[in-house]
Design a protein around this motif. Structure first.
Motif, PDB file in Angstrom:
ATOM      1  N   MET A   1      20.860  -6.118 -39.989  1.00 42.21           N
ATOM      2  CA  MET A   1      21.061  -6.682 -41.296  1.00 42.21           C
ATOM      3  C   MET A   1      21.698  -5.594 -42.070  1.00 42.21           C
ATOM      4  SD  MET A   1      17.780  -8.020 -43.789  1.00 42.21           S
ATOM      5  CE  MET A   1      17.368  -9.201 -42.390  1.00 42.21           C
ATOM      6  N   LYS A   2      22.541  -6.081 -43.096  1.00 41.83           N
ATOM      7  CA  LYS A   2      23.361  -5.199 -43.925  1.00 41.83           C
ATOM      8  C   LYS A   2      22.102  -4.519 -45.094  1.00 41.83           C
ATOM      9  CE  LYS A   2      27.655  -7.068 -43.911  1.00 41.83           C
ATOM     10  NZ  LYS A   2      28.712  -8.236 -44.642  1.00 41.83           N
ATOM     11  N   LYS A   3      22.580  -3.560 -45.583  1.00 42.25           N
ATOM     12  CA  LYS A   3      21.531  -2.991 -46.693  1.00 42.25           C
ATOM     13  C   LYS A   3      21.800  -3.835 -48.050  1.00 42.25           C
ATOM     14  CE  LYS A   3      21.038   1.682 -44.989  1.00 42.25           C
ATOM     15  NZ  LYS A   3      21.656   3.144 -45.132  1.00 42.25           N
ATOM     16  N   LEU A   4      21.096  -3.614 -48.790  1.00 42.66           N
ATOM     17  CA  LEU A   4      21.384  -4.406 -50.309  1.00 42.66           C
ATOM     18  C   LEU A   4      22.446  -3.998 -50.972  1.00 42.66           C
ATOM     19  CD1 LEU A   4      20.015  -6.374 -52.452  1.00 42.66           C
ATOM     20  CD2 LEU A   4      19.049  -4.320 -53.551  1.00 42.66           C
ATOM     21  N   GLU A   5      22.981  -2.706 -51.082  1.00 42.23           N
ATOM     22  CA  GLU A   5      24.010  -2.298 -51.735  1.00 42.23           C
ATOM     23  C   GLU A   5      25.256  -2.992 -51.006  1.00 42.23           C
ATOM     24  OE1 GLU A   5      22.046  -0.028 -50.100  1.00 42.23           O
ATOM     25  OE2 GLU A   5      20.804   0.170 -51.996  1.00 42.23           O
ATOM     26  N   GLU A   6      25.329  -3.068 -49.802  1.00 45.04           N
ATOM     27  CA  GLU A   6      26.434  -3.885 -49.170  1.00 45.04           C
ATOM     28  C   GLU A   6      26.489  -5.163 -49.250  1.00 45.04           C
ATOM     29  OE1 GLU A   6      27.301  -2.112 -44.808  1.00 45.04           O
ATOM     30  OE2 GLU A   6      25.261  -1.991 -45.126  1.00 45.04           O
ATOM     31  N   VAL A   7      25.252  -5.999 -49.401  1.00 45.23           N
ATOM     32  CA  VAL A   7      25.251  -7.365 -49.727  1.00 45.23           C
ATOM     33  C   VAL A   7      25.846  -7.772 -51.067  1.00 45.23           C
ATOM     34  CG1 VAL A   7      23.814  -9.374 -49.963  1.00 45.23           C
ATOM     35  CG2 VAL A   7      23.559  -7.824 -48.217  1.00 45.23           C
ATOM     36  N   LEU A   8      25.434  -6.763 -51.900  1.00 48.38           N
ATOM     37  CA  LEU A   8      25.768  -7.109 -53.454  1.00 48.38           C
ATOM     38  C   LEU A   8      27.357  -6.822 -53.751  1.00 48.38           C
ATOM     39  CD1 LEU A   8      22.775  -5.758 -55.211  1.00 48.38           C
ATOM     40  CD2 LEU A   8      23.323  -8.094 -54.770  1.00 48.38           C
ATOM     41  N   GLN A   9      28.148  -6.075 -52.769  1.00 48.15           N
ATOM     42  CA  GLN A   9      29.510  -6.272 -52.885  1.00 48.15           C
ATOM     43  C   GLN A   9      30.271  -7.610 -52.769  1.00 48.15           C
ATOM     44  OE1 GLN A   9      31.223  -3.460 -53.699  1.00 48.15           O
ATOM     45  NE2 GLN A   9      29.276  -2.393 -53.791  1.00 48.15           N
ATOM     46  N   ASP A  10      29.708  -8.506 -51.782  1.00 50.72           N
ATOM     47  CA  ASP A  10      30.251  -9.682 -51.730  1.00 50.72           C
ATOM     48  C   ASP A  10      29.496 -10.966 -52.079  1.00 50.72           C
ATOM     49  OD1 ASP A  10      32.205  -8.515 -50.128  1.00 50.72           O
ATOM     50  OD2 ASP A  10      30.875  -8.560 -48.388  1.00 50.72           O
ATOM     51  N   TRP A  11      28.310 -10.901 -52.341  1.00 51.81           N
ATOM     52  CA  TRP A  11      27.215 -11.784 -53.060  1.00 51.81           C
ATOM     53  C   TRP A  11      26.478 -11.189 -54.207  1.00 51.81           C
ATOM     54  CZ3 TRP A  11      27.270 -16.390 -50.210  1.00 51.81           C
ATOM     55  CH2 TRP A  11      27.566 -16.143 -48.618  1.00 51.81           C
ATOM     56  N   GLU A  12      26.291 -12.514 -55.099  1.00 51.18           N
ATOM     57  CA  GLU A  12      25.804 -12.378 -56.190  1.00 51.18           C
ATOM     58  C   GLU A  12      24.389 -12.987 -56.040  1.00 51.18           C
ATOM     59  OE1 GLU A  12      26.570 -12.327 -60.904  1.00 51.18           O
ATOM     60  OE2 GLU A  12      26.971 -14.611 -59.752  1.00 51.18           O
ATOM     61  N   ALA A  13      23.321 -12.193 -56.369  1.00 49.38           N
ATOM     62  CA  ALA A  13      21.674 -12.829 -56.422  1.00 49.38           C
ATOM     63  C   ALA A  13      21.498 -13.657 -57.778  1.00 49.38           C
ATOM     64  CB  ALA A  13      20.859 -11.717 -56.196  1.00 49.38           C
ATOM     65  N   VAL A  14      20.911 -14.669 -57.460  1.00 50.61           N
ATOM     66  CA  VAL A  14      20.464 -15.360 -58.860  1.00 50.61           C
ATOM     67  C   VAL A  14      19.103 -15.525 -58.631  1.00 50.61           C
ATOM     68  CG1 VAL A  14      20.605 -17.691 -60.323  1.00 50.61           C
ATOM     69  CG2 VAL A  14      22.674 -16.711 -59.137  1.00 50.61           C
ATOM     70  N   ILE A  15      18.314 -14.871 -59.597  1.00 50.10           N
ATOM     71  CA  ILE A  15      16.598 -14.742 -59.515  1.00 50.10           C
ATOM     72  C   ILE A  15      16.097 -15.276 -60.705  1.00 50.10           C
ATOM     73  CG2 ILE A  15      14.989 -13.078 -59.286  1.00 50.10           C
ATOM     74  CD1 ILE A  15      16.858 -11.085 -57.806  1.00 50.10           C
ATOM     75  N   GLY A  16      15.202 -15.985 -60.512  1.00 50.79           N
ATOM     76  CA  GLY A  16      14.122 -16.327 -61.667  1.00 50.79           C
ATOM     77  C   GLY A  16      12.662 -16.090 -61.130  1.00 50.79           C
ATOM     78  N   LEU A  17      11.741 -15.536 -62.175  1.00 53.07           N
ATOM     79  CA  LEU A  17      10.374 -15.249 -62.012  1.00 53.07           C
ATOM     80  C   LEU A  17       9.530 -16.193 -62.516  1.00 53.07           C
ATOM     81  CD1 LEU A  17      10.503 -11.512 -62.737  1.00 53.07           C
ATOM     82  CD2 LEU A  17      11.174 -12.666 -60.571  1.00 53.07           C
ATOM     83  N   GLU A  18       8.263 -16.458 -61.916  1.00 55.36           N
ATOM     84  CA  GLU A  18       7.307 -17.025 -62.389  1.00 55.36           C
ATOM     85  C   GLU A  18       5.915 -16.233 -62.251  1.00 55.36           C
ATOM     86  OE1 GLU A  18       6.560 -20.658 -59.830  1.00 55.36           O
ATOM     87  OE2 GLU A  18       8.772 -21.252 -60.111  1.00 55.36           O
ATOM     88  N   VAL A  19       5.751 -15.709 -63.555  1.00 53.54           N
ATOM     89  CA  VAL A  19       4.600 -14.644 -63.641  1.00 53.54           C
ATOM     90  C   VAL A  19       3.339 -15.505 -64.150  1.00 53.54           C
ATOM     91  CG1 VAL A  19       4.097 -12.619 -64.787  1.00 53.54           C
ATOM     92  CG2 VAL A  19       6.439 -13.094 -64.300  1.00 53.54           C
ATOM     93  N   HIS A  20       2.438 -15.308 -63.557  1.00 53.59           N
ATOM     94  CA  HIS A  20       1.019 -15.779 -63.943  1.00 53.59           C
ATOM     95  C   HIS A  20      -0.015 -14.742 -64.294  1.00 53.59           C
ATOM     96  CE1 HIS A  20       2.891 -18.197 -60.521  1.00 53.59           C
ATOM     97  NE2 HIS A  20       2.373 -19.277 -61.061  1.00 53.59           N
ATOM     98  N   ALA A  21      -0.561 -14.837 -65.562  1.00 57.50           N
ATOM     99  CA  ALA A  21      -1.364 -13.818 -66.011  1.00 57.50           C
ATOM    100  C   ALA A  21      -2.615 -14.542 -66.451  1.00 57.50           C
ATOM    101  CB  ALA A  21      -0.779 -13.103 -67.151  1.00 57.50           C
ATOM    102  N   GLU A  22      -3.925 -14.242 -65.768  1.00 54.54           N
ATOM    103  CA  GLU A  22      -5.049 -14.410 -66.346  1.00 54.54           C
ATOM    104  C   GLU A  22      -5.640 -13.826 -67.601  1.00 54.54           C
ATOM    105  OE1 GLU A  22      -7.987 -13.295 -62.924  1.00 54.54           O
ATOM    106  OE2 GLU A  22      -7.190 -15.113 -61.720  1.00 54.54           O
TER     107      GLU A  22
END
Length: 512
Positions: A1-22
């Motif tokens: 498996m490639k390292k993150l730095e290598e992957v991000l050269q060719d791919w863009e990650a799209v991230i969203g978070l759902e944060v739960h706080a009591e």
């Protein structure tokens, strides 16, 4: 498996978070009067309402509504005056009534945002931003879709499985004490692009919630939890790929590492011609990989419909303004004040406010300092030495250490007056912690007081140069790196008590 730095050269990650706080600082649950108490004996804080027994009617907790409005105002959200609760149906044993009372498309807080200051190694992950690599920093604008109110589920205790997980468990126990705990869920827009941005967002949100005093934000105890949604697309593409969801990551490191692995895993699947399925996955920190939990449900699976036992909620302008008046100074505002009032850099200010204990300690120090010029050395002491000590001694509170604001101010004064060197100051700091003594007493007992008398130092410099004529000749012939040798010999002659600054100045004069 490639390292993150290598992957991000060719791919863009799209991230969203759902944060739960009591909302752990409240006294009672969301829709009943049961006591909130972490660590209580199992199933001792329950009633017909939170257990969902027939005929039991919920009553909303007004203090919880105030808390979520505070959270919305602090994250630049629009406060919706009219919203309502829904029933979200799911058949899990940790919610005995088989539905969760939550909010629908319109929540109390809508359309917010937070800005993240990203610098250092984290900035280099954004290869699509030239300024990130050139300036070493950038600002990421992260949209917030909504913050909605809901009730937490109970807690499953899986017996016999690995790390308390259901996999391999022989049986499971349910504690319903947590059922009905007021819970706010913040959902971001898919604006995050790297695991570091996700971590920074969580850290900043935790700072805000702690400042507001609405939650203890203990990720270890589960009062702050995060789900991450991530998909990949080729660099330059605008469409969205199929996302997977990582559930209940309970530390900043797990959030970062889980997202990083999932980005690399998806890239490997796609590059081999495979298909990414919409599914919920679990991050296993021991195996350092994500594991499929279930195929992701859709909104239809939850059969959402308005809660028949709760009327739509109407917030008046007066209520919203009364809550707004309770807003304390927020972390970004505090950092800006540190820059304006104390002349600190943005970097120093941001790191001082990372923890309430360090920012409070800094302000107590400045209240006792007679000179504003001590702000920078005090910031350095707290950011480097104090934070380093606390990180190395997990669980130790700054207030419980022998380092008082008065001792911190006394130490940086010794350094500013050249009474001790920077190396000696670190030794004095360690001695304060270990021996519970004042800096001046430590310096006196150990004979550490730095010699800055020019005449005394000049005599030593002359002797060192006279004893090493060959090195002097080499230096003057261009081997300027020998300056370190001369300084070392002078410090040796003075048993470490010479002022390095004065030694360097005299050597430069005599060797020049």
């Amino acid at each position: 498996m490639k390292k993150l730095e290598e992957v991000l050269q060719d791919w863009e990650a799209v991230i969203g978070l759902e944060v739960h706080a009591e909302l752990t600082t409240l006294e009672t649950k969301m829709f009943c009067g049961c006591k909130l108490e972490y660590g209580a004996d199992p199933n001792t804080h329950t009633c017909p309402v939170c257990l969902g027994l027939p005929g039991a009617l919920p009553v909303p907790n007004k203090a919880a509504i105030e808390s979520i409005v505070l959270a919305g105002l602090a994250t630049n959200c629009d406060i919706e005056k009219r919203s309502m609760f829904y029933r979200k149906n799911y058949m899990y044993p940790d919610m005995s009534k088989n539905f969760q009372t939550t909010q629908g498309p319109v929540a109390f807080c809508m359309r917010g945002w937070l800005d993240l200051e990203v610098d250092g190694p984290a900035a280099k992950e954004r290869i699509d931003l030239p300024e990130a690599t050139e300036a070493g920093s950038y600002t990421a604008h992260i949209g917030i879709t909504r913050i909605h109110m809901e009730e937490d589920a109970g807690k499953m205790n899986h017996i016999g499985g690995s790390e308390g997980r259901i996999a391999g468990a022989t049986h499971s126990l349910v504690d319903y004490n947590r059922c009905g705990t007021p819970l706010i869920e913040l959902v971001t827009e898919p604006d995050l692009r790297t695991p570091e941005e996700a971590r920074l967002f969580m850290q900043k949100l935790r700072q805000i919630y702690l400042t507001l005093g609405i939650s203890d934000c203990s990720m270890e105890e589960g009062s702050l939890r995060c789900d991450g949604n991530v998909s990949l697309r080729r660099r330059g593409a605008t469409g969205l790929g199929t996302k997977t969801e990582l559930k209940n990551m309970n530390s900043f490191k797990n959030l970062h590492d889980g997202l990083a692995f999932e980005i690399c895993r998806q890239a490997e699947v796609l590059e081999e011609g495979g298909i990414i399925y919409q599914e919920t996955r679990h991050w296993d920190p021991s195996a350092k990989r994500t594991i499929v939990m279930r195929v992701k449900e859709t909104a239809d699976d939850y059969r959402l419909f308005p809660e028949p036992d709760l009327a739509p909620y109407d917030l008046s302008d007066g209520f919203i303004e009364r809550v707004r008046a309770k807003l304390p100074e927020l972390p970004d505002q505090k950092a800006a004040r540190y820059e304006a009032d104390f002349g600190l850099s943005a970097y120093d200010a941001r790191h001082l406010i990372e923890h309430r204990s360090t920012s409070s300690f800094f302000e107590e120090c400045m209240a006792q300092a007679s000179d504003q010029a001590l702000a920078k050395p005090l910031a350095n002491l707290i950011i480097n030495d104090v934070t380093g000590y606390l990180n190395a001694n997990d669980g130790v509170e700054l207030a419980a250490t022998p380092l008082t604001p008065a001792r911190a101010v006394a130490l940086v004064k010794l350094l500013a007056e050249d009474a001790v060197s920077s190396k000696q100051a670190k030794e004095v700091f360690a001695a304060i912690i270990d021996e519970d003594k004042d800096p001046a007493a430590i310096v006196e007992e150990r004979g550490m007081k730095q010699v800055s008398d020019t005449g005394a130092i000049e005599a030593v410099v002359d002797k060192v140069l006279a004893d090493n004529p060959d090195k002097v000749e080499q230096y003057r012939a261009g081997k300027t790196g020998l300056i370190g040798f001369f300084v070392g010999q002078c410090m040796k002659e003075m048993r470490g008590a010479g002022n390095p600054k004065v030694i360097n100045e005299l050597l430069a004069q005599k060797l020049g």
